[in-house]
Design an enzyme around this catalytic site. Structure first.
Site, mmCIF file in Angstrom:
data_model
loop_
_atom_site.group_PDB
_atom_site.id
_atom_site.type_symbol
_atom_site.label_atom_id
_atom_site.label_comp_id
_atom_site.label_asym_id
_atom_site.label_seq_id
_atom_site.Cartn_x
_atom_site.Cartn_y
_atom_site.Cartn_z
ATOM 1 N N GLU A 3 0.821 -1.216 0.000
ATOM 2 C CA GLU A 3 0.000 0.000 0.000
ATOM 3 C C GLU A 3 0.850 1.260 0.000
ATOM 4 O O GLU A 3 2.038 1.221 0.323
ATOM 5 C CB GLU A 3 -0.961 0.012 1.186
ATOM 6 C CG GLU A 3 -0.256 0.153 2.504
ATOM 7 C CD GLU A 3 -1.082 0.883 3.553
ATOM 8 O OE1 GLU A 3 -1.571 1.987 3.276
ATOM 9 O OE2 GLU A 3 -1.200 0.343 4.657
ATOM 10 N N LYS A 37 -4.315 -1.238 14.154
ATOM 11 C CA LYS A 37 -3.589 -0.217 14.900
ATOM 12 C C LYS A 37 -4.123 -0.114 16.323
ATOM 13 O O LYS A 37 -5.325 -0.164 16.548
ATOM 14 C CB LYS A 37 -3.676 1.118 14.165
ATOM 15 C CG LYS A 37 -2.664 1.168 13.027
ATOM 16 C CD LYS A 37 -2.783 2.429 12.219
ATOM 17 C CE LYS A 37 -4.035 2.433 11.405
ATOM 18 N NZ LYS A 37 -3.855 1.946 10.055
HETATM 19 N N1 PSU Z 1 -0.902 1.053 8.767
HETATM 20 C C1 PSU Z 1 0.190 1.798 9.073
HETATM 21 N N2 PSU Z 1 0.177 3.117 8.737
HETATM 22 C C2 PSU Z 1 -0.868 3.680 8.040
HETATM 23 C C3 PSU Z 1 -2.006 2.879 7.712
HETATM 24 C C4 PSU Z 1 -1.957 1.577 8.105
HETATM 25 O O1 PSU Z 1 1.154 1.288 9.660
HETATM 26 O O2 PSU Z 1 -0.798 4.856 7.697
HETATM 27 C C5 PSU Z 1 -3.154 3.437 6.912
HETATM 28 C C6 PSU Z 1 -3.654 2.320 6.009
HETATM 29 O O3 PSU Z 1 -3.640 2.796 4.691
HETATM 30 C C7 PSU Z 1 -5.059 2.038 6.480
HETATM 31 C C8 PSU Z 1 -5.476 3.413 6.910
HETATM 32 O O4 PSU Z 1 -5.865 1.497 5.475
HETATM 33 O O5 PSU Z 1 -4.311 3.863 7.623
HETATM 34 C C9 PSU Z 1 -6.723 3.388 7.742
HETATM 35 O O6 PSU Z 1 -7.287 4.665 7.731
HETATM 36 P P1 PSU Z 1 -8.816 4.872 8.166
HETATM 37 O O7 PSU Z 1 -8.823 4.534 9.626
HETATM 38 O O8 PSU Z 1 -9.098 6.320 7.898
HETATM 39 O O9 PSU Z 1 -9.655 3.953 7.324
#
Ligand code: PSU
Ligand code: MN
Length: 305
Positions: free
Chosen positions: A25, A159
């Site tokens: 990603e 996370k």
């Molecule tokens: N994992 C990481 N760093 C990130 C992300 C994931 O270590 O920046 C990103 C990924 O792209 C994930 C997104 O899909 O954060 C999730 O964001 P949201 O909670 O707005 O869906």
């Protein structure tokens, strides 16, 4: 025509030949890691995949073009351009039609990878249910997308800024497969153990490849599979520091009125600052380890599982 996908020639050739490819990603590069070192990290992630004998396919939208597999100048745009937008599934066509730059989240990367028949994907940590979800309804599109996408994603759990038990319940409801790699504890991203257990454990890439083949045979592979790969204890962020920084980060986000897709980047940046870079070190270790495992799984799968 807007919306056409440009597959890097090396990736395309590997896919046609049934050789191992790992999707990566780009939001983690553009929004998850600080500049300018993020470009170097992006290159190292790709190098780790290659070392294991697989072809890396970082996914992003560059000047309106949806790209699967980036050359170095495209990687530099993702890491350094000021107009790179975080794009989820619903935004990909919009940014393509407008000719803009977009970094893909877990959701949109998984979607695009599956579309071109890449079935293994590495990231850091998934999005999930946010802690205030009862009032904000903030749940990452990562969950819904993994529910209806044929992809195996290697991550260090979700996370730790999220509501972990709620996220686990949602994954169950959404039929997303979940196995621990070398563990029966669900990892907590910066922490080795989130405090929650797992029903299933695997110990080798070959086992994951076999599981993927069984899922295909049984028609459950149209839902995603999560391979949860924890940081070793020696590499995790100190749990007491973690909890303290998380509390201050959540308070700061509320005080600043941060909402929607800005919440995750805000909290990650807060962590990197407030831990004096230790969470950043852990974050980089996580993504490199996940890229390596994903590559080993892709290699085992290409060998016939
Ligand atoms: N994992 C990481 N760093 C990130 C992300 C994931 O270590 O920046 C990103 C990924 O792209 C994930 C997104 O899909 O954060 C999730 O964001 P949201 O909670 O707005 O869906
Ligand atoms: Mn959200």
């Amino acid at each position: 025509m807007a919306g056409r996908i440009r597959i890097d020639p090396e990736v395309d050739e590997a896919l046609r030949g049934g050789r191992p490819v790992v999707a990566l990603e780009s939001t983690i590069i553009s929004h998850g890691l600080p500049r300018p070192d993020n470009l170097d990290v992006a290159r190292r992630i790709e190098a780790v995949v290659r070392e294991q004998g697989a072809v890396p396919a970082t996914i992003a939208v560059v000047a309106g073009e949806v790209r699967v597999g980036l050359d170095d100048s495209a990687l530099a745009v993702v890491a350094g351009a000021d107009d790179v937008v975080k794009v989820s599934v619903r935004d990909v066509a919009t940014i393509a039609a407008r000719g803009g730059n977009g970094a893909t989240t877990v959701a949109s990367t998984a979607h695009l990878a599956a579309l071109v028949r890449i079935d293994v994907f590495a990231t850091g940590g998934l999005g999930g249910v946010h802690r205030e979800a009862r009032t904000t309804w903030d749940e990452s599109a990562d969950l819904q997308t993994l529910s209806n996408t044929a992809i195996t994603v290697v991550c260090a759990g979700v996370k730790s800024i999220l509501d972990v038990p709620a996220t686990l319940e949602r994954l169950e409801t959404l039929n997303v497969g979940l196995v621990g790699f070398g563990t029966d504890r669900f990892p907590g991203f910066y922490l080795t153990d989130s405090g929650y257990g797992l029903d299933w454990r695997v110990d080798t890439p070959e086992e994951v490849a076999e599981l993927m083949a069984a899922r295909a045979a049984l028609g459950t592979d149209r839902h995603g599979l999560i391979v949860a790969n924890p940081l070793p204890i020696a590499e995790q962020v100190d749990p007491a520091l973690h909890d303290e920084v998380l509390a201050s980060g959540l308070a700061a986000a509320t005080a600043a009125g941060v909402r929607g897709k800005d919440v995750t980047p805000f909290l990650l940046a807060h962590f990197h600052e407030a831990t004096g870079g230790d969470s950043l070190r852990a974050n980089i270790a996580i993504i490199l380890r996940n890229a390596e495992l994903a590559a080993r799984i892709a290699v085992a799968r290409a060998a016939g599982g």
